[in-house]
Motif scaffolding. Structure first.
Motif, mmCIF file in Angstrom:
data_model
loop_
_atom_site.group_PDB
_atom_site.id
_atom_site.type_symbol
_atom_site.label_atom_id
_atom_site.label_comp_id
_atom_site.label_asym_id
_atom_site.label_seq_id
_atom_site.Cartn_x
_atom_site.Cartn_y
_atom_site.Cartn_z
ATOM 1 N N LYS A 350 0.853 -1.195 0.000
ATOM 2 C CA LYS A 350 0.000 0.000 0.000
ATOM 3 C C LYS A 350 0.890 1.248 0.000
ATOM 4 N N PRO A 351 0.601 2.209 -0.865
ATOM 5 C CA PRO A 351 1.446 3.410 -0.877
ATOM 6 C C PRO A 351 1.280 4.234 0.392
ATOM 7 N N LYS A 352 2.356 4.750 0.883
ATOM 8 C CA LYS A 352 2.307 5.637 2.067
ATOM 9 C C LYS A 352 3.393 6.682 1.892
ATOM 10 N N ARG A 353 2.993 7.917 2.048
ATOM 11 C CA ARG A 353 3.934 9.028 1.860
ATOM 12 C C ARG A 353 5.233 8.819 2.649
ATOM 13 N N GLY A 354 6.347 8.959 1.949
ATOM 14 C CA GLY A 354 7.648 8.849 2.613
ATOM 15 C C GLY A 354 8.222 7.443 2.632
ATOM 16 N N THR A 355 7.374 6.425 2.426
ATOM 17 C CA THR A 355 7.871 5.033 2.427
ATOM 18 C C THR A 355 8.652 4.759 1.148
ATOM 19 N N ALA A 356 9.728 3.971 1.279
ATOM 20 C CA ALA A 356 10.453 3.506 0.087
ATOM 21 C C ALA A 356 10.293 2.000 -0.004
ATOM 22 N N ILE A 357 10.180 1.478 -1.207
ATOM 23 C CA ILE A 357 10.316 0.029 -1.370
ATOM 24 C C ILE A 357 11.488 -0.221 -2.301
ATOM 25 N N MET A 358 12.162 -1.299 -2.016
ATOM 26 C CA MET A 358 13.380 -1.623 -2.757
ATOM 27 C C MET A 358 13.343 -3.092 -3.129
ATOM 28 N N TRP A 359 13.696 -3.406 -4.372
ATOM 29 C CA TRP A 359 13.775 -4.824 -4.747
ATOM 30 C C TRP A 359 14.830 -5.024 -5.825
ATOM 31 N N TYR A 360 15.196 -6.296 -5.995
ATOM 32 C CA TYR A 360 16.212 -6.665 -6.980
ATOM 33 C C TYR A 360 15.534 -7.172 -8.248
ATOM 34 N N ASN A 361 15.902 -6.586 -9.378
ATOM 35 C CA ASN A 361 15.351 -7.023 -10.668
ATOM 36 C C ASN A 361 16.199 -8.117 -11.301
ATOM 37 N N HIS A 362 17.423 -8.250 -10.808
ATOM 38 C CA HIS A 362 18.335 -9.278 -11.329
ATOM 39 C C HIS A 362 18.811 -10.147 -10.189
ATOM 40 N N LEU A 363 19.165 -11.363 -10.535
ATOM 41 C CA LEU A 363 19.867 -12.214 -9.577
ATOM 42 C C LEU A 363 21.321 -11.752 -9.549
ATOM 43 N N LEU A 364 22.008 -12.153 -8.511
ATOM 44 C CA LEU A 364 23.440 -11.890 -8.450
ATOM 45 C C LEU A 364 24.120 -13.102 -9.089
ATOM 46 N N ASP A 365 25.091 -12.864 -9.956
ATOM 47 C CA ASP A 365 25.854 -13.980 -10.510
ATOM 48 C C ASP A 365 26.772 -14.471 -9.381
ATOM 49 N N LEU A 366 26.447 -15.627 -8.834
ATOM 50 C CA LEU A 366 27.133 -16.079 -7.612
ATOM 51 C C LEU A 366 28.611 -16.401 -7.833
ATOM 52 N N ASN A 367 28.968 -16.715 -9.073
ATOM 53 C CA ASN A 367 30.379 -17.003 -9.347
ATOM 54 C C ASN A 367 31.217 -15.733 -9.386
ATOM 55 N N THR A 368 30.617 -14.642 -9.801
ATOM 56 C CA THR A 368 31.410 -13.433 -10.045
ATOM 57 C C THR A 368 31.032 -12.253 -9.151
ATOM 58 N N SER A 369 29.852 -12.296 -8.548
ATOM 59 C CA SER A 369 29.294 -11.157 -7.792
ATOM 60 C C SER A 369 29.000 -9.946 -8.675
ATOM 61 N N TYR A 370 28.731 -10.198 -9.937
ATOM 62 C CA TYR A 370 28.263 -9.111 -10.814
ATOM 63 C C TYR A 370 26.849 -9.445 -11.291
ATOM 64 N N LEU A 371 26.350 -8.620 -12.199
ATOM 65 C CA LEU A 371 24.954 -8.732 -12.633
ATOM 66 C C LEU A 371 24.646 -10.111 -13.226
ATOM 67 N N GLY A 372 23.643 -10.745 -12.685
ATOM 68 C CA GLY A 372 23.218 -12.054 -13.185
ATOM 69 C C GLY A 372 21.956 -11.927 -14.028
ATOM 70 N N ASP A 373 21.250 -13.040 -14.148
ATOM 71 C CA ASP A 373 20.046 -13.056 -14.994
ATOM 72 C C ASP A 373 18.928 -12.193 -14.411
#
Ligand code: OGA
Ligand code: FE2
Length: 411
Positions: A350-373
């Motif tokens: 639910k939207p609430k003034r001042g609240t932030a939501i954060m999420w990951y759109n990509h997986l982490l490439d576990l072998n390299t720690s860079y952008l994954g799928d």
């Protein structure tokens, strides 16, 4: 005094008078200059910053060093490549543009290699972690989903910050939102179209660092850097802040904020592909030239919505079989229609003034720690506004792959 001395004094006074009149006149010779002069005036007046032309009131003592710069011209895709923000709409060839960009980039950034990425462990749904995002100030970080990790941070922005971002966006003036590759304008032109069939119904603008008071920019960047646990340079290299306004009936059906690696993984990330910007490509050509690499989305709710306007994640924390079923022949399904199926989603915020939501759109490439799928469970969108209006801002954090981590921006 002798007659000659009196004449000299009079002449001197006339010259000084003329000088004052001419100097003052530079502040009213064109619309642009009026803006410059009024924003300069703001920085000297401290507590009574007011731009009559655009109704921006910045009177709180906290805002006293917030200045507003002139609007910067940009094209539809410029925000994906930040260093290009001041680009003239000129007929120049690709190499020339790349050269100009090269100079700007080397001056602007000290990053030679992108830092490895961090993915914050979400724990389990409902977990609360107190995080110090400013010296001596802790914030609640609540886990709302694990797959992908979705966090909610209440009171992330102050009321003053929310208001200021809205006012700056209004000052910039907002445009009808577009989705790259989809010709929504034509859909709008068609009469009697069912509004729920349109993917994104909202207005938007972009706020660059130059368009924000420096104090606001610094505060947002430092807080964000601590929230995502990545250095401020990463934010610096990411996109401008997108501000979006929805009115009743406005929505954004479920979508990904980033390009699908299954389709576009062979392309370079757009911020590392200036050759895609030097010439004016059609949106479908642009899509074939580079891909959007938004590792993280941080979305700020800037106001309270009277009814509706939730952010829904229809695939969050759902089993593999469910995801596979929903993504097979998507065109024959309607789960992504958030006008009609908002509350079927597995996560609804639910939207609430001042609240932030954060999420990951990509997986982490576990072998390299860079952008994954691309994480297909990050499908999300904004449900219909039922009553009132809704203002949000998107802060997208761009990242790159292990392969491209050292790639210069202008190859
Ligand atoms: C977006 C988005 C969700 C919302 O702007 O990309 O997903 O709740 N918005 O408005
Ligand atoms: Fe989105």
């Amino acid at each position: 005094m002798k007659h000659r001395e009196i004449m000299e004094c009079v002449l001197l006074l006339i010259v000084i008078g003329l000088f004052i009149i001419l100097a003052d006149d530079t502040c009213s010779s064109s619309v642009d200059d009026v803006k410059k002069c009024s924003s300069n005036a703001q920085s000297t007046q401290q507590n009574t910053e007011f731009n009559s032309e655009n109704n921006i009131y910045l009177q709180s003592p906290e805002n006293k060093d917030y200045e507003i710069n002139d609007n910067i011209q940009r094209t539809e895709t410029d925000h994906l490549y930040k260093a290009d923000d001041n680009k003239e709409d000129a007929d120049v060839n690709k190499e020339e543009v790349a050269d100009v960009i090269k100079e700007e980039v080397t001056e602007e950034t000290e990053i030679e290699e992108f830092p490895p990425l961090i993915r914050i462990e979400p724990g389990t749904v409902g977990d609360v972690v107190f995080v110090e995002l400013e010296d001596g100030k802790t914030y609640k970080r609540i886990t709302r989903a694990v797959n992908p990790p979705v966090f909610e941070i209440p009171h992330y922005l102050s009321e003053i910050e929310c208001d200021l971002i809205i006012k700056l966006a209004q000052y910039n003036s907002l445009e009808q939102s577009e989705v790259l590759g989809a010709d929504i304008k034509d859909e709008y032109k068609t009469e009697n179209i069912d509004i729920s069939r349109i993917t994104r119904v909202s207005e938007q603008t972009w706020l660059t660092e130059e368009e924000m008071p420096s104090k606001l920019w610094q505060n947002l960047t430092n807080r964000l850097s601590r929230l995502i646990q990545l250095p401020t340079e990463v934010i610096q290299l990411s996109e401008a802040v997108q501000v979006v306004s929805y009115s009743v009936g406005g929505h954004y059906h479920a979508h990904l904020d980033t390009s699908k690696t299954s389709e576009y993984g062979h392309l370079p990330c757009c911020f590392q592909a200036p050759h895609c910007y030097g010439i004016h490509l059609q949106s479908d050509e642009f899509e074939e030239c580079c891909r959007i690499c938004r590792y993280i989305t941080v979305l700020y709710y800037l106001n309270d919505v009277e009814a509706g306007g939730e952010t829904a994640f229809p695939l969050a924390d759902t089993p593999d079989s469910f995801v596979a079923e929903k993504l097979t022949h998507m065109e024959r399904q309607s789960w992504f229609d958030l006008t009609n199926f908002c509350h079927n989603a597995s996560l609804v915020v639910k939207p609430k003034r001042g609240t932030a939501i954060m999420w990951y759109n990509h997986l982490l490439d576990l072998n390299t720690s860079y952008l994954g799928d691309t994480d297909l469970r990050s499908y999300h969108g904004g449900c219909d506004i039922i009553k009132g209006n809704k203002w949000i801002a998107n802060n997208w954090i761009t990242a790159t792959t292990f392969k491209d981590r050292q790639k210069s921006w202008f190859e």
